[in-house]
Design a protein around this motif. Structure first.
Motif, PDB file in Angstrom:
ATOM      1  N   PRO A 121      55.076 -44.222  33.059  1.00  0.00           N
ATOM      2  CA  PRO A 121      55.221 -43.442  31.564  1.00  0.00           C
ATOM      3  C   PRO A 121      54.649 -42.125  31.407  1.00  0.00           C
ATOM      4  N   GLY A 122      55.422 -41.319  31.029  1.00  0.00           N
ATOM      5  CA  GLY A 122      55.056 -39.858  30.970  1.00  0.00           C
ATOM      6  C   GLY A 122      55.114 -39.223  32.191  1.00  0.00           C
ATOM      7  N   LEU A 123      55.759 -39.876  33.335  1.00  0.00           N
ATOM      8  CA  LEU A 123      55.768 -39.198  34.464  1.00  0.00           C
ATOM      9  C   LEU A 123      54.312 -38.415  35.017  1.00  0.00           C
ATOM     10  N   MET A 124      53.271 -38.872  34.816  1.00  0.00           N
ATOM     11  CA  MET A 124      51.995 -38.289  34.949  1.00  0.00           C
ATOM     12  C   MET A 124      51.713 -38.493  36.725  1.00  0.00           C
ATOM     13  N   GLU A 125      52.299 -39.380  37.158  1.00  0.00           N
ATOM     14  CA  GLU A 125      51.926 -39.725  38.707  1.00  0.00           C
ATOM     15  C   GLU A 125      53.469 -39.278  39.564  1.00  0.00           C
ATOM     16  N   THR A 126      54.256 -38.677  38.901  1.00  0.00           N
ATOM     17  CA  THR A 126      55.614 -38.613  39.644  1.00  0.00           C
ATOM     18  C   THR A 126      56.123 -36.986  39.655  1.00  0.00           C
ATOM     19  N   ALA A 127      56.504 -36.663  40.932  1.00  0.00           N
ATOM     20  CA  ALA A 127      57.057 -35.401  41.029  1.00  0.00           C
ATOM     21  C   ALA A 127      58.704 -35.546  40.878  1.00  0.00           C
ATOM     22  N   THR A 128      59.330 -34.863  40.040  1.00  0.00           N
ATOM     23  CA  THR A 128      60.600 -34.928  39.523  1.00  0.00           C
ATOM     24  C   THR A 128      61.351 -34.021  40.417  1.00  0.00           C
ATOM     25  N   CYS A 129      60.896 -32.802  40.891  1.00  0.00           N
ATOM     26  CA  CYS A 129      61.440 -31.900  41.436  1.00  0.00           C
ATOM     27  C   CYS A 129      60.749 -30.990  42.457  1.00  0.00           C
ATOM     28  N   GLN A 130      61.360 -30.244  43.317  1.00  0.00           N
ATOM     29  CA  GLN A 130      60.741 -29.418  44.283  1.00  0.00           C
ATOM     30  C   GLN A 130      60.659 -27.824  43.662  1.00  0.00           C
ATOM     31  N   ASP A 312      54.743 -19.236  32.379  1.00  0.00           N
ATOM     32  CA  ASP A 312      54.970 -20.574  33.058  1.00  0.00           C
ATOM     33  C   ASP A 312      54.040 -21.435  33.516  1.00  0.00           C
ATOM     34  N   HIS A 313      54.231 -22.871  33.672  1.00  0.00           N
ATOM     35  CA  HIS A 313      53.034 -23.628  33.565  1.00  0.00           C
ATOM     36  C   HIS A 313      53.318 -24.850  34.498  1.00  0.00           C
ATOM     37  N   GLU A 314      54.327 -24.631  35.326  1.00  0.00           N
ATOM     38  CA  GLU A 314      54.804 -25.775  36.243  1.00  0.00           C
ATOM     39  C   GLU A 314      55.634 -26.704  35.355  1.00  0.00           C
ATOM     40  N   GLN A 315      55.709 -28.055  35.623  1.00  0.00           N
ATOM     41  CA  GLN A 315      56.542 -29.122  35.139  1.00  0.00           C
ATOM     42  C   GLN A 315      56.150 -29.568  33.895  1.00  0.00           C
ATOM     43  N   ASN A 316      55.699 -28.779  32.840  1.00  0.00           N
ATOM     44  CA  ASN A 316      55.405 -29.339  31.402  1.00  0.00           C
ATOM     45  C   ASN A 316      56.512 -29.968  30.787  1.00  0.00           C
ATOM     46  N   ALA A 317      56.201 -30.505  29.447  1.00  0.00           N
ATOM     47  CA  ALA A 317      57.412 -30.984  28.668  1.00  0.00           C
ATOM     48  C   ALA A 317      58.657 -30.262  28.415  1.00  0.00           C
ATOM     49  N   SER A 318      58.130 -29.097  28.013  1.00  0.00           N
ATOM     50  CA  SER A 318      59.580 -28.187  27.634  1.00  0.00           C
ATOM     51  C   SER A 318      60.199 -27.604  28.861  1.00  0.00           C
ATOM     52  N   THR A 319      59.529 -27.340  30.098  1.00  0.00           N
ATOM     53  CA  THR A 319      60.111 -27.071  31.281  1.00  0.00           C
ATOM     54  C   THR A 319      60.991 -28.129  31.708  1.00  0.00           C
ATOM     55  N   SER A 320      60.262 -29.327  31.647  1.00  0.00           N
ATOM     56  CA  SER A 320      61.040 -30.516  32.135  1.00  0.00           C
ATOM     57  C   SER A 320      62.177 -30.966  31.393  1.00  0.00           C
TER      58      SER A 320
END
Length: 505
Positions: A121-130, A312-320
């Motif tokens: 939940p929340g993808l807190m432990e998951t990388a979704t991209c490179q 920028d701040h990596e894969q935050n909610a809006s960037t995702s």
């Protein structure tokens, strides 16, 4: 300056190196296995086996792909062993980034090998991209754009140069810098018909609702090819968004104040143009920005640093959100509008506004000790805002320089804001209280941004608009990176269904 004046009036008048401790987490597998069953994954320290990359690419029992072919993350040569209830085991490759010591379990193909999905939940432990844009190390308080620490960029660069860096991957040469600035100037003016769009909003329309609508409407004015190989058009769309967002944000303020439109000038920087288009007096003769140019440039410097530190701040909610929208090959303007909508949520873009509300609640510096005690006692309704960070477990690398800059700028402006005195007292109390020090609750960048924006005359309900103005660079850079990477796939997460079983009418 001979006298001190209220904060808002002054603004209008003024017109890695590091070694992170990333580990390979097995928590994502806690829910694997058929309904009613269970599975286990051995701890990394005891279950990792060492295999050569050749074995990893050829073994039928090992998940993953030949990552070296993508130019991205690489197989480390280690695997984690997942043991299923049946006793069968699956080797899961461990991937490593090009920099940093985080490790990632490559679970692509897990469903085919085990019949199971992962649950996070929340993808807190998951990388979704490179991604090669922003590097974060929360444990050591590091944030870099394309390898450059953000605090260094804020001190020694400017927002336009930083935008080029994020978008293109390297700092511009002098020739590229001149051409880039000309491009931004060329695209900065908002189409007259788009300006008229603001007049259709009802009185009191939320600034983020206006921004979301106008940015989305840009897709009607500027159709974009969906060809992922059309990199020239990607750059044009990115440049247009970065340039026009400046005037879009200024127009929101002027519409709300019933003021006429002010257009950008070629002799001003990006941040100076924002100040001029927002607060400037269009009745002044050409070439006149403000009677006090030194003050004007001081405020613009603070705005410029704010834009850099929030770019920028990596894969935050809006960037995702932007990436998910872009994965369907949607128009880039629509994708950024989706990012604006996500940022609008108070859990994401409202932190600096929450800081102001907290300072207002404290009221006066002498009330800080009681507030601190209430925080430590976990009193109902008392929350400490602007301290600590979800990512940074040490200090926020964006906060130290910006905090010093904000105090310096507001002092030089002669701003009289009781919230600034409260903020100073609260920072002093927190930095010297073992309760906060032991928990590493240091002031983050949001603690200072709200004070700065308020001090230069930005209304509280426009704080998130300023955030979006800065973050547009990151959003469109992340979008461009994604659509130009090989093997683009539409994002399609799974769920654990908890509804009714099949039943008849």
């Amino acid at each position: 300056m001979s006298s001190r004046v209220p904060a808002a009036n002054m603004a209008m008048a003024a017109l890695l190196r590091l070694s992170s401790r990333g580990t390979c987490s097995s928590s994502m597998f806690s829910s694997l296995g058929p309904l009613g069953g269970s599975s286990s994954v051995s701890s990394v320290s005891s279950s990792v086996s060492f295999f050569s990359p050749r074995f990893l690419s050829s073994s039928a029992s090992c998940l993953g792909v030949a990552w070296s072919e993508t130019g991205g993350a690489k197989a480390s040569g280690e695997v984690a062993k997942l043991t299923m209830p049946s006793g069968d085991s699956v080797d899961i490759p461990i991937l490593v980034p090009t920099y940093g010591s985080d490790k990632f379990l490559d679970v692509k193909g897990l469903k085919k090998a085990t019949g199971c999905f992962t649950y996070d939940p929340g993808l807190m432990e998951t990388a979704t991209c490179q991604s090669g844009i922003t590097f974060l190390d929360g444990d050591n308080g590091v944030c870099c754009y394309r390898g450059y620490p953000v605090d260094q960029l804020a001190q020694h660069s400017d927002f336009v140069t930083t935008a080029y860096l994020l978008l293109h991957g390297d700092l511009p040469t002098p020739e590229q810098d001149i051409a880039w600035r000309r491009e931004l100037q060329k695209y900065m003016v908002v189409n007259t018909r788009l300006v008229e769009f603001y007049r259709s909003f009802p009185d009191g329309a939320h600034p983020m609702a206006q921004m979301n609508s106008v940015v989305g409407a840009m897709s009607a004015f500027f159709p974009v090819s969906l060809d992922p190989n059309d990199k020239e058009q990607h750059i044009t769309a990115a440049t247009r968004l970065i340039a026009k967002m400046n005037m879009i944000a200024a127009l929101i303020y002027r519409t709300d104040k019933n003021k006429s439109v002010i257009y950008p000038r070629q002799d001003l920087t990006y941040a100076e143009n924002f100040m001029y288009m927002t607060f400037g007096d269009c009745t002044l003769p050409p070439g006149v920005v403000n009677h006090d140019m030194e003050t004007f440039k001081l405020v613009a410097k603070a705005i410029d640093a704010f834009l850099i530190l929030h770019a920028d701040h990596e894969q935050n909610a809006s960037t995702s959100t932007v990436r998910i929208a872009g994965s369907s090959q949607a128009n880039p303007y629509a994708c950024v509008a989706a990012g604006v909508a996500s940022l609008w949520g108070p859990a994401h873009g409202g932190a600096n506004e929450a800081v102001i509300q907290m300072l207002e609640k404290i009221g006066r510096p002498e009330n800080v000790p009681q507030f601190v005690q209430d925080v430590k006692n976990k009193k109902d309704g008392v929350r400490l805002m602007g301290f600590g960070h979800r990512v940074y477990k040490n200090f926020d690398p964006r906060a130290k320089y910006f905090g010093e800059l904000v105090i310096d700028v507001l002092d030089k402006l002669g701003v009289e804001d009781p919230h600034l005195d409260v903020a100073r007292a609260l920072q002093e109390a927190a930095l010297n209280d073992p309760y906060f020090v032991e928990r590493k609750l240091y002031p983050n960048v949001d603690f200072w941004t709200g004070i700065m924006l308020r001090g230069i005359g930005i209304p509280t309900n426009m704080f998130t608009v300023m955030f979006a103005l800065a973050r547009t660079v990151g959003w469109i850079s992340q979008w461009k990176e994604m659509v130009e990477q090989p093997g683009l796939k539409i994002t399609r997460p799974r769920q654990i269904y908890i509804g009714q079983p099949i039943r008849s009418m």
